[in-house]
Structure formats: C-alpha cells, structure tokens
Design an enzyme around this catalytic site. Structure first.
Site, PDB file in Angstrom:
ATOM      1  N   GLY A  14       5.383   7.371  22.971  1.00  0.00           N
ATOM      2  CA  GLY A  14       4.821   5.672  23.534  1.00  0.00           C
ATOM      3  C   GLY A  14       3.383   5.773  23.743  1.00  0.00           C
ATOM      4  O   GLY A  14       2.622   6.775  23.433  1.00  0.00           O
ATOM      5  N   LEU A  75       9.084  10.333  30.561  1.00  0.00           N
ATOM      6  CA  LEU A  75       8.422   8.847  30.593  1.00  0.00           C
ATOM      7  C   LEU A  75       8.997   7.949  29.736  1.00  0.00           C
ATOM      8  O   LEU A  75       8.860   6.729  29.617  1.00  0.00           O
ATOM      9  CB  LEU A  75       6.822   9.043  29.766  1.00  0.00           C
ATOM     10  CG  LEU A  75       5.668   9.449  30.679  1.00  0.00           C
ATOM     11  CD1 LEU A  75       5.810  10.629  31.246  1.00  0.00           C
ATOM     12  CD2 LEU A  75       4.477   9.605  29.771  1.00  0.00           C
ATOM     13  N   THR A  94      19.082   4.129  30.284  1.00  0.00           N
ATOM     14  CA  THR A  94      18.084   4.965  30.104  1.00  0.00           C
ATOM     15  C   THR A  94      17.479   5.637  31.315  1.00  0.00           C
ATOM     16  O   THR A  94      17.182   6.667  31.479  1.00  0.00           O
ATOM     17  CB  THR A  94      16.653   4.414  29.388  1.00  0.00           C
ATOM     18  OG1 THR A  94      17.247   4.180  27.982  1.00  0.00           O
ATOM     19  CG2 THR A  94      15.530   5.106  29.334  1.00  0.00           C
ATOM     20  N   TYR A 147      14.901  -2.778  34.960  1.00  0.00           N
ATOM     21  CA  TYR A 147      13.755  -2.029  34.918  1.00  0.00           C
ATOM     22  C   TYR A 147      13.446  -1.621  36.612  1.00  0.00           C
ATOM     23  O   TYR A 147      13.420  -0.403  36.795  1.00  0.00           O
ATOM     24  CB  TYR A 147      12.483  -2.574  34.522  1.00  0.00           C
ATOM     25  CG  TYR A 147      11.228  -1.751  34.245  1.00  0.00           C
ATOM     26  CD1 TYR A 147      11.150  -0.855  33.228  1.00  0.00           C
ATOM     27  CD2 TYR A 147       9.945  -1.928  35.033  1.00  0.00           C
ATOM     28  CE1 TYR A 147       9.938  -0.015  33.209  1.00  0.00           C
ATOM     29  CE2 TYR A 147       9.068  -1.101  34.884  1.00  0.00           C
ATOM     30  CZ  TYR A 147       8.855  -0.408  34.110  1.00  0.00           C
ATOM     31  OH  TYR A 147       7.769   0.532  33.930  1.00  0.00           O
TER      32      TYR A 147
HETATM   33  P1  NAD Z   1       6.123   2.842  25.971  1.00  0.00           P
HETATM   34  O1  NAD Z   1       7.256   1.646  25.676  1.00  0.00           O
HETATM   35  O2  NAD Z   1       5.044   2.757  24.903  1.00  0.00           O
HETATM   36  O3  NAD Z   1       6.656   4.099  25.940  1.00  0.00           O
HETATM   37  C1  NAD Z   1       7.941   4.628  26.205  1.00  0.00           C
HETATM   38  C2  NAD Z   1       8.405   5.573  25.136  1.00  0.00           C
HETATM   39  O4  NAD Z   1       9.822   6.127  25.476  1.00  0.00           O
HETATM   40  C3  NAD Z   1       8.702   4.913  23.969  1.00  0.00           C
HETATM   41  O5  NAD Z   1       8.066   5.771  22.787  1.00  0.00           O
HETATM   42  C4  NAD Z   1      10.044   4.726  23.676  1.00  0.00           C
HETATM   43  O6  NAD Z   1      10.494   4.802  22.136  1.00  0.00           O
HETATM   44  C5  NAD Z   1      10.525   5.854  24.479  1.00  0.00           C
HETATM   45  N1  NAD Z   1      12.028   5.508  24.789  1.00  0.00           N
HETATM   46  C6  NAD Z   1      12.525   4.478  25.635  1.00  0.00           C
HETATM   47  N2  NAD Z   1      13.894   4.739  25.709  1.00  0.00           N
HETATM   48  C7  NAD Z   1      14.268   6.069  25.472  1.00  0.00           C
HETATM   49  C8  NAD Z   1      15.263   6.802  25.296  1.00  0.00           C
HETATM   50  N3  NAD Z   1      16.506   6.117  25.929  1.00  0.00           N
HETATM   51  N4  NAD Z   1      15.217   8.031  24.824  1.00  0.00           N
HETATM   52  C9  NAD Z   1      14.107   8.615  24.240  1.00  0.00           C
HETATM   53  N5  NAD Z   1      12.983   7.884  24.205  1.00  0.00           N
HETATM   54  C10 NAD Z   1      13.070   6.525  24.817  1.00  0.00           C
HETATM   55  O7  NAD Z   1       5.670   2.612  27.494  1.00  0.00           O
HETATM   56  P2  NAD Z   1       4.337   3.352  28.095  1.00  0.00           P
HETATM   57  O8  NAD Z   1       3.425   2.296  28.837  1.00  0.00           O
HETATM   58  O9  NAD Z   1       4.049   4.557  27.518  1.00  0.00           O
HETATM   59  O10 NAD Z   1       5.105   3.822  29.421  1.00  0.00           O
HETATM   60  C11 NAD Z   1       5.354   5.121  29.651  1.00  0.00           C
HETATM   61  C12 NAD Z   1       6.311   5.389  31.211  1.00  0.00           C
HETATM   62  O11 NAD Z   1       5.439   4.859  32.073  1.00  0.00           O
HETATM   63  C13 NAD Z   1       7.474   4.493  31.205  1.00  0.00           C
HETATM   64  O12 NAD Z   1       8.517   5.319  31.826  1.00  0.00           O
HETATM   65  C14 NAD Z   1       7.068   3.322  32.057  1.00  0.00           C
HETATM   66  O13 NAD Z   1       7.939   2.739  32.636  1.00  0.00           O
HETATM   67  C15 NAD Z   1       5.893   4.067  33.025  1.00  0.00           C
HETATM   68  N6  NAD Z   1       4.891   3.180  33.311  1.00  0.00           N
HETATM   69  C16 NAD Z   1       4.100   2.681  32.506  1.00  0.00           C
HETATM   70  C17 NAD Z   1       3.103   1.627  32.973  1.00  0.00           C
HETATM   71  C18 NAD Z   1       2.141   0.668  32.384  1.00  0.00           C
HETATM   72  O14 NAD Z   1       1.451   0.220  32.476  1.00  0.00           O
HETATM   73  N7  NAD Z   1       1.936   1.252  30.822  1.00  0.00           N
HETATM   74  C19 NAD Z   1       3.184   1.095  34.057  1.00  0.00           C
HETATM   75  C20 NAD Z   1       4.234   1.638  35.083  1.00  0.00           C
HETATM   76  C21 NAD Z   1       4.975   2.648  34.621  1.00  0.00           C
END
Ligand code: NAD
Ligand code: UDP
Length: 316
Positions: A14, A75, A94, A147
């Site tokens: 991700g 993540l 998840t 979420y």
């Molecule tokens: P993203 O959607 O780009 O990345 C999430 C990754 O998890 C993806 O590659 C997806 O394919 C994978 N994924 C989802 N469900 C899955 C499963 N069941 N098994 C295996 N892989 C799975 O999101 P991101 O922005 O990179 O966020 C990463 C983490 O950080 C997440 O947990 C998100 O909740 C947390 N987060 C992100 C932000 C932000 O602003 N980007 C803010 C708060 C929290």
C-alpha cells in the site's frame, strides 16, 4: 555471523507500507511484505523487487500464516473512505480477525508487533487538538464505523494481548498522511485535488471547505513508526503520529492550485455523513517518548507529491 532483523509488514504494497518496506531495507533488515493487493499495487513495490532481502507474499491476513519474524508492522487495511466502505464487513473482518491472526503470530514468535491505528478512533472529536487520553466520539452505526470501530477493537485486542500474555505491543494513531504513491483513485483529498488541478478539472470541495485536517508527509510518518517500533519495551502507546499544522480544506485547495499553476475552478459538493469537522494531533507524547516530530512542511511535501502525480499522468 550477523543475522539480519526479519521484519513482516502487512499491507506492505500500500501507500504507507511501500515506503516503510523501502526504509526498513535501507536500514539493513530482511523484509516480507504480506498483502492481498486489495487497495495496494505491485507498482508500489516494483523498485524493491530486485533486493535479495525483500520478499512478497500474496495473502489475506484474515487467514493465518507463519513466517519467523522479529517484528511485525500491521498495516493491512484499506485506509480511504471510498475503499473501506465498499465492503464494510470485509473491512471489519480485516481489522478484527486479521489483527488477531497477527497477534497470535507475534505471540507464537515472541515478536514485537506494531498496529497502524488511526485518528479515526477519535471520531468527530469534541476536544481540540486530540490527545491520546481523549476517548473519542465515534458513531458506531454510521458508514465510517467499519473502519473506526474496527480500528478501536484492534486497539482493544492489542492491549488485551499485552495484559493477558505480556506481548510486546506498540500502537500508533496515525493522522492524515500524504505523499508519492497515494492511489489517485481512492478519493482522498490530497490526491483528488492534485489530480483535478493537473488535469484542469474542477476541485471538488465537500461542504463549505471550512473543515480542517493536519497533513503529515509520508517520510515523517515512516520515521515515527520505526522509532516507535524500536522504542523501549515499556512504551506501548497509543502514540499520535501526525503533523500538528492545521489547514482548512479550502486552504489546501488554494495551495494545490498555486503549486500546479492550475486554473481549475472550485466546485462545492455535499459533505459526506459523519465527516469530522476538525482534526489536529497533539504530539507531545511522540516528542517526549520518541524524540519525534514532523520535519517536512506542507508546502514542500505537496510539491513532491505534485511532482509524483505529474509523472504518473505523463505515463512515466
Ligand atoms: P492503503 O490502502 O494504500 O494500504 C493498505 C494495504 O493493505 C493495501 O496494500 C491493501 O492491499 C492491503 N490490505 C488490505 N486488506 C488486507 C488484508 N485483509 N490482507 C492483506 N492485505 C490487505 O492505505 P495506507 O494509506 O497505506 O494505510 C496503511 C495503514 O495505515 C492502514 O492500516 C491505515 O488504516 C493506516 N492509516 C493510514 C492513514 C493515511 O492517512 N494514509 C491514516 C491513518 C491510518
Ligand atoms: N474532501 C474534499 N474533497 C475531496 C475529498 C475529500 O473536500 O475530493 C474532504 C473530506 O470531506 C474531508 C477531508 O477532505 O473533510 C479529508 O478527506 P479524506 O477522505 O482525505 O480523509 P479523512 O476524512 O479520512 O480525514
């Protein structure tokens, strides 16, 4: 012989995960990225493919698996409202079953495990800025609940494994993060505005644009995550990681227009249900415990992100 640290990153394909994998490899670790490619992409990790210390496993964390890790960064979870609301039951699965599988793995291995939690645990907050002690105002039956509540249960599970089993846990509450490799189609505000500005489409402001967010550049966030993981066992968190600079969505729109030299117009659309009105992290805890604070101002980070999307749109 010196053994490399073996680090598992779920959701490693991700946006945030791909930057984290890259940084961990630079620091000399062996990294396994586990991802089901739901919202992540092979393109995000293509530049790491030739590194002999990097492996990828296509797997859904709602199913158990085994890999001998010293550290686990959890993540995996779609992060943007568009994606996590597409199949909300899957999102909760998840967050709950997936997190339990990773906690069970950490327990079996005696590994440290870090949870990527979120500012969404504060919901539409009644206090400002949000400190870790604030318990939040989440609508448990609203469209964001899969979420928000999913992440809240994950935090509960982390602390139960800590209390019941003495597991070494770390919980990071991440605030809005942006940068290269955000998905241009996942509807997040920074990627939407930049792509709209670069392609001459109207900038879609939801509501009147007076709601605020605090935007952290991804390099700063990754540094915070690693510092938290490497911190003393006594530090469990939750620790806020985010940039305390607070901007209205209108201000963000104007900055993006300036850095893209765009003449896109602003267009106002309905505010989504339960959209938080204000959000800014209190980061005193991260400063004190980790010596961490964001270093990249919004202007600089936005310029780098604009460069990235210009490249993507030119097909580079
Ligand atoms: P993203 O959607 O780009 O990345 C999430 C990754 O998890 C993806 O590659 C997806 O394919 C994978 N994924 C989802 N469900 C899955 C499963 N069941 N098994 C295996 N892989 C799975 O999101 P991101 O922005 O990179 O966020 C990463 C983490 O950080 C997440 O947990 C998100 O909740 C947390 N987060 C992100 C932000 C932000 O602003 N980007 C803010 C708060 C929290
Ligand atoms: N937003 C907007 N236009 C867009 C996308 C989002 O005005 O094209 C607003 C959205 O309503 C919210 C803020 O920008 O108030 C941040 O939205 P995002 O989905 O990026 O993150 P989150 O709401 O999870 O903080």
């Amino acid at each position: 012989m010196h053994h490399k640290k073996r680090i598992l990153v779920t959701g490693g394909a991700g946006f945030v995960g791909s930057h984290l994998c890259g940084r961990l490899l630079e620091k000399g670790a062996k990294v396994l990225c586990v991802d089901n490619f739901h919202t992540g992409s092979e393109k995000n990790i293509l530049h790491l493919a030739d590194n002999p210390d990097f492996d990828v496993l296509r797997h859904d964390i709602t199913q158990p698996f085994f890999w001998e890790a010293h550290q686990i960064y959890n993540l995996a979870c779609p992060a943007s409202p568009v994606h996590y609301q597409e199949d909300p039951i899957r999102t909760t699965r998840t967050n709950v079953i997936g997190s339990m599988n990773m906690l069970d793995l950490a327990l079996k291995l005696g590994a440290r495990i870090l949870q990527a939690s979120t500012s969404e645990v504060y919901g539409d907050p009644e206090t400002h800025p949000q400190a870790e002690s604030y318990r939040g105002a989440v609508n448990c039956i609203g469209p964001r609940a899969c979420y928000d509540e999913g992440k809240r249960v994950a935090e509960s599970l982390f602390f139960d494994y800590f209390r019941q089993h003495g597991l070494k846990i770390k919980v990071a509450r991440i605030f809005n993060t942006y940068g290269p490799r955000m998905d241009s189609k996942d509807g997040r505000v920074v990627s939407n505005f930049i792509v709209q500005a670069l392609t001459g489409q109207p900038i879609t402001i939801y509501g009147d644009g007076s709601q605020t967010r605090s935007f952290c550049f991804v390099d700063d966030l990754v540094e915070g995550l690693i510092r938290l993981m490497e911190s003393d066992d006594s530090i469990t968190g939750p620790v806020n990681l985010g940039n305390p600079g607070e901007f209205t969505i209108q201000e963000l729109a104007r900055l993006v227009l300036r850095f893209t030299d765009s003449d896109s117009t602003l267009c106002f659309m309905p505010l989504p249900q339960d959209d938080p009105k204000r959000r800014r992290p209190a980061i005193d805890m991260a400063k004190k415990l980790l010596g961490w604070e964001p270093l990249v101002p919004l202007e600089d980070g936005l310029k780098k992100t604009v460069e990235y999307f210009s490249g993507i749109l030119k097909g580079e």
